[in-house]
Write a protein that holds these residues in place. Structure first.
Motif, mmCIF file in Angstrom:
data_model
loop_
_atom_site.group_PDB
_atom_site.id
_atom_site.type_symbol
_atom_site.label_atom_id
_atom_site.label_comp_id
_atom_site.label_asym_id
_atom_site.label_seq_id
_atom_site.Cartn_x
_atom_site.Cartn_y
_atom_site.Cartn_z
ATOM 1 N N PHE A 244 121.611 6.279 -15.733
ATOM 2 C CA PHE A 244 122.847 6.116 -15.650
ATOM 3 C C PHE A 244 122.933 5.865 -13.611
ATOM 4 C CE2 PHE A 244 127.202 7.603 -14.334
ATOM 5 C CZ PHE A 244 128.006 6.392 -14.571
ATOM 6 N N ILE A 245 121.798 6.543 -13.172
ATOM 7 C CA ILE A 245 122.156 6.577 -11.734
ATOM 8 C C ILE A 245 121.463 5.117 -11.392
ATOM 9 C CG2 ILE A 245 121.448 7.440 -9.269
ATOM 10 C CD1 ILE A 245 121.906 9.891 -11.271
ATOM 11 N N GLY A 246 120.702 5.037 -12.249
ATOM 12 C CA GLY A 246 119.728 3.434 -11.987
ATOM 13 C C GLY A 246 120.920 2.404 -12.019
ATOM 14 N N LYS B 254 124.125 2.309 -12.064
ATOM 15 C CA LYS B 254 124.795 2.264 -11.131
ATOM 16 C C LYS B 254 124.233 1.227 -9.677
ATOM 17 C CE LYS B 254 128.675 3.292 -13.501
ATOM 18 N NZ LYS B 254 129.428 1.997 -14.162
ATOM 19 N N MET B 255 123.274 2.085 -9.240
ATOM 20 C CA MET B 255 123.432 2.127 -7.676
ATOM 21 C C MET B 255 122.254 0.798 -7.760
ATOM 22 S SD MET B 255 123.129 5.568 -6.793
ATOM 23 C CE MET B 255 123.183 5.425 -5.244
ATOM 24 N N ILE B 256 121.082 0.715 -8.806
ATOM 25 C CA ILE B 256 119.932 -0.267 -8.320
ATOM 26 C C ILE B 256 120.082 -1.840 -9.238
ATOM 27 C CG2 ILE B 256 117.510 -0.528 -9.334
ATOM 28 C CD1 ILE B 256 117.300 2.176 -8.215
ATOM 29 N N ASN B 257 120.421 -1.189 -10.101
ATOM 30 C CA ASN B 257 120.154 -2.807 -10.877
ATOM 31 C C ASN B 257 120.674 -2.466 -12.793
ATOM 32 O OD1 ASN B 257 119.950 -5.211 -13.186
ATOM 33 N ND2 ASN B 257 118.011 -5.222 -12.617
ATOM 34 N N SER B 258 122.370 -2.843 -12.276
ATOM 35 C CA SER B 258 123.491 -3.091 -13.665
ATOM 36 C C SER B 258 122.554 -4.066 -14.786
ATOM 37 C CB SER B 258 124.175 -3.755 -13.406
ATOM 38 O OG SER B 258 124.207 -4.924 -13.349
ATOM 39 N N LYS B 259 121.636 -4.256 -14.213
ATOM 40 C CA LYS B 259 120.983 -4.953 -16.359
ATOM 41 C C LYS B 259 119.482 -4.207 -16.928
ATOM 42 C CE LYS B 259 121.206 -9.526 -14.838
ATOM 43 N NZ LYS B 259 121.330 -11.159 -13.794
ATOM 44 N N TRP B 260 119.362 -2.942 -15.795
ATOM 45 C CA TRP B 260 118.990 -1.746 -16.317
ATOM 46 C C TRP B 260 118.848 -1.786 -18.029
ATOM 47 C CZ3 TRP B 260 116.784 2.048 -13.137
ATOM 48 C CH2 TRP B 260 115.630 1.051 -12.177
ATOM 49 N N LYS B 261 118.372 -1.400 -19.288
ATOM 50 C CA LYS B 261 118.809 -0.712 -20.410
ATOM 51 C C LYS B 261 118.858 0.565 -20.018
ATOM 52 C CE LYS B 261 117.247 -1.202 -25.049
ATOM 53 N NZ LYS B 261 116.493 -1.070 -25.978
ATOM 54 N N GLN B 262 120.387 0.509 -20.555
ATOM 55 C CA GLN B 262 120.932 2.430 -20.751
ATOM 56 C C GLN B 262 119.935 3.133 -21.841
ATOM 57 O OE1 GLN B 262 124.212 3.402 -19.466
ATOM 58 N NE2 GLN B 262 122.267 5.392 -20.473
ATOM 59 N N TYR B 263 119.629 4.189 -21.384
ATOM 60 C CA TYR B 263 118.873 4.437 -22.391
ATOM 61 C C TYR B 263 119.681 5.551 -23.204
ATOM 62 C CZ TYR B 263 116.095 8.983 -23.571
ATOM 63 O OH TYR B 263 114.407 10.314 -23.615
ATOM 64 N N ILE B 264 119.283 5.774 -24.109
ATOM 65 C CA ILE B 264 120.373 6.133 -25.544
ATOM 66 C C ILE B 264 119.242 7.433 -25.808
ATOM 67 C CG2 ILE B 264 121.165 6.145 -27.667
ATOM 68 C CD1 ILE B 264 120.277 3.069 -27.600
ATOM 69 N N GLN C 161 119.092 14.793 -21.344
ATOM 70 C CA GLN C 161 120.596 14.866 -20.379
ATOM 71 C C GLN C 161 119.622 14.467 -18.680
ATOM 72 O OE1 GLN C 161 123.211 17.725 -19.800
ATOM 73 N NE2 GLN C 161 122.536 18.735 -22.022
ATOM 74 N N LEU C 162 118.409 14.778 -18.364
ATOM 75 C CA LEU C 162 118.145 14.273 -16.943
ATOM 76 C C LEU C 162 117.534 13.038 -17.024
ATOM 77 C CD1 LEU C 162 117.161 14.588 -14.444
ATOM 78 C CD2 LEU C 162 114.416 15.286 -15.231
ATOM 79 N N LEU C 163 116.926 12.163 -18.440
ATOM 80 C CA LEU C 163 116.367 10.915 -18.037
ATOM 81 C C LEU C 163 117.978 10.004 -19.099
ATOM 82 C CD1 LEU C 163 113.376 10.839 -21.217
ATOM 83 C CD2 LEU C 163 113.883 10.517 -18.754
ATOM 84 N N PHE C 164 119.405 10.525 -19.296
ATOM 85 C CA PHE C 164 120.083 9.668 -19.253
ATOM 86 C C PHE C 164 120.301 9.688 -18.526
ATOM 87 C CE2 PHE C 164 124.879 9.443 -19.773
ATOM 88 C CZ PHE C 164 124.603 8.992 -20.432
ATOM 89 N N ALA C 165 120.918 10.745 -17.506
ATOM 90 C CA ALA C 165 121.090 10.706 -15.887
ATOM 91 C C ALA C 165 120.859 9.675 -14.619
ATOM 92 C CB ALA C 165 121.800 12.326 -15.255
ATOM 93 N N LEU C 166 119.169 9.783 -14.812
ATOM 94 C CA LEU C 166 118.547 9.009 -14.495
ATOM 95 C C LEU C 166 119.181 7.293 -14.535
ATOM 96 C CD1 LEU C 166 115.156 10.664 -13.960
ATOM 97 C CD2 LEU C 166 116.865 10.504 -12.013
#
Length: 500
Positions: free
Chosen positions: A366-368, A370-380, A359-364
């Motif tokens: 998601f925040i990354g 939204k706030m840093i780079n929208s092209k970051w790959k979403q953690y599954i 859950q912590l990895l997914f939250a980080l």
């Protein structure tokens, strides 16, 4: 003389999987590591305290009789409220499955011969069904009711009722033998069958056959697709929360006799190639006396309904073709819609079951994004951290392939789904129970294991349930089950294409 090999680099000598295991252990036991020094400090301080100091501390606390009575009342009130308000546990005592007679089996050759001889068929339709069957993942031992194998097919009401009685009564008889439950002791009866909904209802048929009590609470669900089995479980769970010391029988099936498509439209011929006979009966209970003998305890049920979206609503539908033939139409964008429904479902399920590390990895992540780079790959999230076994609805090879890819599951983790599809075909809402029975028959179900059942249905719906194994299941005690005569032959290799 050859020079000695260079020393290995640290990044190559340390396996990342062990780093990941260490991370998960650290995060998931964070509270333990936090409380350990606090507990140790308090223990040391208590050991340093002398008996005289403890007596002085007790004498400094002046308690009157009113204080003691009020404190006792508060403790009793809070304890009673907690006990009365907490959810009642729901146990799965056992389940029984329909095993079709050997005479009902339909080989590939028999299916294609019937397709060629059917009066409504044409060469293009026959070729299309052959291509689907080659890539379906089904084996040679799946079964169809006799009425569909007649030339021409004879889907009348009487034969449909005969199929319903055969499947449902066989499951019920087996469940009664396995659990010892008497029909008159059944408090709640839930039956789901999407496409065949006669009057009197199928639940009335069961009540009549077994002479159940007049106050039995019966529910007949129809039109809810292949995920209706978990909807029935959810309904039974809610009823058991409001009725203490009760049990519930859930029956899941699909009656095929009146629902064979006799036209030429490809999108409606597909179900003919995939759907086969099957049925399951499950005994649930909230009685504490059933706790020891129950196989599983229900942990969570999560239901997702995407029917508000028009594309999702229409992707699986029963309708007429241009010639007036009724069938189930599967739209081409079905898999994409199923993927979106699955995403919504696991978004709800994740916080309930995933360890804190995931859950912590997914939250980080998601925040990354939204706030840093929208092209970051979403953690599954890695659901393998939360579950020991997976039962994915055996709707077809494409469904299993897509979920294996999306959830990053291993071949062994989807083995039960693939083998159930191979041996029994798509048995609609009962497929999850054939998969669970496969895991049990292989001797893989141990006490404490967690099972995730995932199913899709028309509407469009994605439903899932989580069970915790209550006791190690002995495969030798499952005599007479659907896998009894063939479990040693599985798993089998299933080629991408079976040439017919």
């Amino acid at each position: 003389m050859a020079p000695p090999p260079p020393p290995p680099e640290y990044s190559q000598s340390v396996k990342l999987k062990y780093v990941k295991l260490g991370y998960h252990y650290l995060i998931n036991h964070f509270l333990l590591f936090l409380l350990l020094p606090i507990t140790l400090s308090l223990t040391i301080e208590a050991l340093r305290t002398t008996p005289q100091e403890l007596q002085t501390l007790c004498n400094s606390i002046k308690l009157t009789l009113i204080h003691v009575i009020s404190s006792l009342f508060l403790v009793i009130y809070i304890s009673t409220y907690y006990i009365m308000s907490r959810p009642r546990p729901v146990y799965l005592v056992d389940h029984a499955l329909f095993k079709p007679p050997a005479s009902f089996r339909v080989s590939f050759a028999g299916f294609m011969e019937h397709a060629r001889m059917a009066p409504f068929s044409e060469p293009r339709s026959v070729h299309f069904q052959m291509k689907i069957l080659e890539r379906s993942g089904l084996g040679e031992q799946t079964s169809l009711p006799p009425a569909i194998r007649y030339i021409p097919p004879s889907p009348n009401m009487n034969l449909a009722r005969e199929e319903a009685e055969l499947v449902i009564f066989t499951c019920m008889d087996s469940l009664i033998r396995k659990t010892g439950v008497e029909p008159k002791d059944v408090d709640i009866l839930v039956l789901n069958c999407s496409l065949f909904s006669p009057t009197p209802s199928l639940t009335a048929m069961v009540v009549n056959k077994y002479g159940m009590r007049s106050n039995v609470k019966s529910f007949n669900l129809s039109g809810m697709g292949c995920s209706a089995g978990l909807i029935s479980i959810d309904l039974a769970k809610d009823l058991l929360q409001h009725h203490p010391n009760s049990n519930a029988v859930v029956i899941s099936t699909e009656i095929l006799t009146p629902n064979s498509y006799m036209g030429k439209e490809r999108a409606m011929l597909l179900p003919n190639c995939l759907f086969r006979m099957g049925g399951a009966a499950v005994l649930l209970s909230n009685r504490r006396s059933d706790r020891r003998r129950a196989k599983y305890r229900l942990a969570h049920v999560v239901r997702t309904h995407k029917g508000a979206d028009d594309k999702s609503y229409r992707c699986v539908s029963q309708e007429e073709d241009s010639e007036g033939n009724v069938g189930i139409k599967l739209n081409i964008d079905l898999m994409a819609i199923a993927g979106e429904a699955l995403k919504s479902n696991i978004t709800t399920m994740g916080p309930l079951v995933l360890p804190a590390s995931e859950q912590l990895l997914f939250a980080l992540s998601f925040i990354g994004r939204k706030m840093i780079n929208s092209k970051w790959k979403q953690y599954i999230p890695d659901f393998k951290q939360a579950f020991d076994h997976f039962c994915i609805h055996a709707g077809g090879r494409a469904v299993i392939d897509e979920l294996q890819r999306s959830l990053r599951l291993t071949a062994e983790q989807v083995e039960a789904s693939r083998m159930s599809l191979h041996r029994f075909g798509n048995t609609s809402s009962s497929s999850l129970w054939y998969e669970l029975s496969y895991i049990e028959s292989k001797g893989r179900m141990k006490r404490g294991d967690r099972v995730w059942q995932i199913a899709f249905g028309s509407g469009f719906k994605c439903n899932s349930a989580v069970w915790k194994c209550n006791r190690t299941v002995d495969p030798t005690a499952e005599d007479g089950g659907p896998w009894a005569d063939c479990i040693d032959n599985y798993p089998v290799y299933i080629p991408e294409v079976v040439k017919l």
